[in-house]
Design a protein around this motif. Structure first.
Motif, PDB file in Angstrom:
ATOM      1  N   SER A  33       0.842  -1.196   0.000  1.00  0.00           N
ATOM      2  CA  SER A  33       0.000   0.000   0.000  1.00  0.00           C
ATOM      3  C   SER A  33       0.874   1.241   0.000  1.00  0.00           C
ATOM      4  O   SER A  33       1.655   1.448   0.924  1.00  0.00           O
ATOM      5  CB  SER A  33      -0.908  -0.004   1.227  1.00  0.00           C
ATOM      6  OG  SER A  33      -1.547   1.238   1.360  1.00  0.00           O
ATOM      7  N   ASP A  34       0.718   2.074  -1.022  1.00  0.00           N
ATOM      8  CA  ASP A  34       1.470   3.323  -1.058  1.00  0.00           C
ATOM      9  C   ASP A  34       0.616   4.488  -0.563  1.00  0.00           C
ATOM     10  O   ASP A  34       1.066   5.621  -0.516  1.00  0.00           O
ATOM     11  CB  ASP A  34       2.004   3.610  -2.465  1.00  0.00           C
ATOM     12  CG  ASP A  34       0.898   3.723  -3.492  1.00  0.00           C
ATOM     13  OD1 ASP A  34      -0.255   3.371  -3.167  1.00  0.00           O
ATOM     14  OD2 ASP A  34       1.195   4.141  -4.624  1.00  0.00           O
ATOM     15  N   LYS A  35      -0.616   4.212  -0.158  1.00  0.00           N
ATOM     16  CA  LYS A  35      -1.522   5.261   0.321  1.00  0.00           C
ATOM     17  C   LYS A  35      -1.216   5.655   1.768  1.00  0.00           C
ATOM     18  O   LYS A  35      -1.477   6.775   2.163  1.00  0.00           O
ATOM     19  CB  LYS A  35      -2.980   4.797   0.231  1.00  0.00           C
ATOM     20  CG  LYS A  35      -3.396   4.342  -1.144  1.00  0.00           C
ATOM     21  CD  LYS A  35      -3.730   5.489  -2.048  1.00  0.00           C
ATOM     22  CE  LYS A  35      -4.315   5.029  -3.349  1.00  0.00           C
ATOM     23  NZ  LYS A  35      -3.384   5.023  -4.445  1.00  0.00           N
ATOM     24  N   SER A  36      -0.724   4.725   2.571  1.00  0.00           N
ATOM     25  CA  SER A  36      -0.476   5.014   3.990  1.00  0.00           C
ATOM     26  C   SER A  36       0.828   5.786   4.161  1.00  0.00           C
ATOM     27  O   SER A  36       1.636   5.888   3.245  1.00  0.00           O
ATOM     28  CB  SER A  36      -0.456   3.720   4.792  1.00  0.00           C
ATOM     29  OG  SER A  36       0.553   2.875   4.299  1.00  0.00           O
ATOM     30  N   GLN A  37       1.031   6.299   5.349  1.00  0.00           N
ATOM     31  CA  GLN A  37       2.235   7.086   5.640  1.00  0.00           C
ATOM     32  C   GLN A  37       2.980   6.427   6.769  1.00  0.00           C
ATOM     33  O   GLN A  37       2.472   6.396   7.868  1.00  0.00           O
ATOM     34  CB  GLN A  37       1.795   8.503   6.015  1.00  0.00           C
ATOM     35  CG  GLN A  37       2.704   9.654   5.665  1.00  0.00           C
ATOM     36  CD  GLN A  37       3.247   9.646   4.253  1.00  0.00           C
ATOM     37  OE1 GLN A  37       3.648   8.611   3.753  1.00  0.00           O
ATOM     38  NE2 GLN A  37       3.293  10.792   3.619  1.00  0.00           N
ATOM     39  N   PRO A  38       4.122   5.876   6.665  1.00  0.00           N
ATOM     40  CA  PRO A  38       4.872   5.588   5.446  1.00  0.00           C
ATOM     41  C   PRO A  38       4.255   4.407   4.681  1.00  0.00           C
ATOM     42  O   PRO A  38       3.485   3.650   5.252  1.00  0.00           O
ATOM     43  CB  PRO A  38       6.263   5.238   5.975  1.00  0.00           C
ATOM     44  CG  PRO A  38       6.033   4.692   7.331  1.00  0.00           C
ATOM     45  CD  PRO A  38       4.845   5.437   7.872  1.00  0.00           C
ATOM     46  N   PRO A  39       4.616   4.237   3.404  1.00  0.00           N
ATOM     47  CA  PRO A  39       4.070   3.130   2.600  1.00  0.00           C
ATOM     48  C   PRO A  39       4.381   1.764   3.232  1.00  0.00           C
ATOM     49  O   PRO A  39       5.393   1.603   3.903  1.00  0.00           O
ATOM     50  CB  PRO A  39       4.791   3.273   1.261  1.00  0.00           C
ATOM     51  CG  PRO A  39       5.258   4.680   1.223  1.00  0.00           C
ATOM     52  CD  PRO A  39       5.516   5.081   2.632  1.00  0.00           C
ATOM     53  N   VAL A  40       3.481   0.795   2.996  1.00  0.00           N
ATOM     54  CA  VAL A  40       3.621  -0.535   3.591  1.00  0.00           C
ATOM     55  C   VAL A  40       4.209  -1.497   2.565  1.00  0.00           C
ATOM     56  O   VAL A  40       3.728  -1.592   1.444  1.00  0.00           O
ATOM     57  CB  VAL A  40       2.257  -1.060   4.085  1.00  0.00           C
ATOM     58  CG1 VAL A  40       2.384  -2.454   4.664  1.00  0.00           C
ATOM     59  CG2 VAL A  40       1.653  -0.116   5.107  1.00  0.00           C
ATOM     60  N   CYS A  41       5.258  -2.208   2.974  1.00  0.00           N
ATOM     61  CA  CYS A  41       5.875  -3.240   2.135  1.00  0.00           C
ATOM     62  C   CYS A  41       5.895  -4.548   2.897  1.00  0.00           C
ATOM     63  O   CYS A  41       5.901  -4.566   4.133  1.00  0.00           O
ATOM     64  CB  CYS A  41       7.301  -2.855   1.757  1.00  0.00           C
ATOM     65  SG  CYS A  41       7.373  -1.447   0.650  1.00  0.00           S
TER      66      CYS A  41
END
Length: 175
Positions: A53-61
């Protein structure tokens, strides 16, 4: 160890965020790392670093085997596609001077279509001087709507379309 995959998800070296939230291969959240540190951890396990998910802060990998992940996503998409039903407009044609038995056959036909989840377009064809008796054709369509009221709702009331009179019925929602 650089693997090539299509660009459906950002993986390994293509992830270039300064900070990412990392989830390990067992599904536990292990903290915030830089992209390079996270990639090194993934390579040590012999797996891939995939951007979830690149929507969250920071992105989730997440550290996972990308090939297996992609396969499971495709399998889920196929199952979802199998379960969906596309509504089709089926047509039942008749004349306004229809015999009772033939009318019942048309009602059963329409009922079968409605139970399958399809819309039904009931059409009455008027030929020659029959055009003068549009009121009889509209009454027949209203009778049909009443006969099918347990399984359908009227989407379009009887309307004149050239030499045809049509009515569209929607199937009732299944509870």
């Amino acid at each position: 160890m650089k693997k090539k995959y299509d660009n459906e998800f950002l993986i390994n070296e293509s992830i270039s965020y300064p900070q990412i939230r990392l989830i390990n291969s067992t599904g536990e959240q292990i903290g915030i790392y830089s992209s390079n540190e996270a990639l090194n951890l993934a390579l040590q396990e012999g797996l891939d670093l995939v951007l979830i998910s690149d929507k969250s802060q920071p992105p989730v990998c997440k550290i996972i085997d990308y090939g297996k992940y992609k396969f499971s996503q495709e399998k889920k998409a196929k199952e979802a596609k199998k379960k969906q039903h596309n509504t089709i407009l089926k047509e039942v044609k008749m004349r306004y001077k229809i015999e009772e038995h033939d009318y019942k056959v048309r009602i059963n036909q329409a009922l079968r279509f409605l139970q399958a989840g399809d819309k039904v377009k009931a059409t009455i064809i008027l030929k020659g001087r029959e055009i003068q008796h549009t009121n009889l054709a509209i009454e027949l369509l209203k009778k049909m709507a009443i006969d099918l009221k347990d399984n359908s709702t009227i989407q379009q009331t009887p309307t004149k379309d050239g030499r045809n009179i049509t009515m569209i019925l929607n199937p009732n929602k299944k509870l």
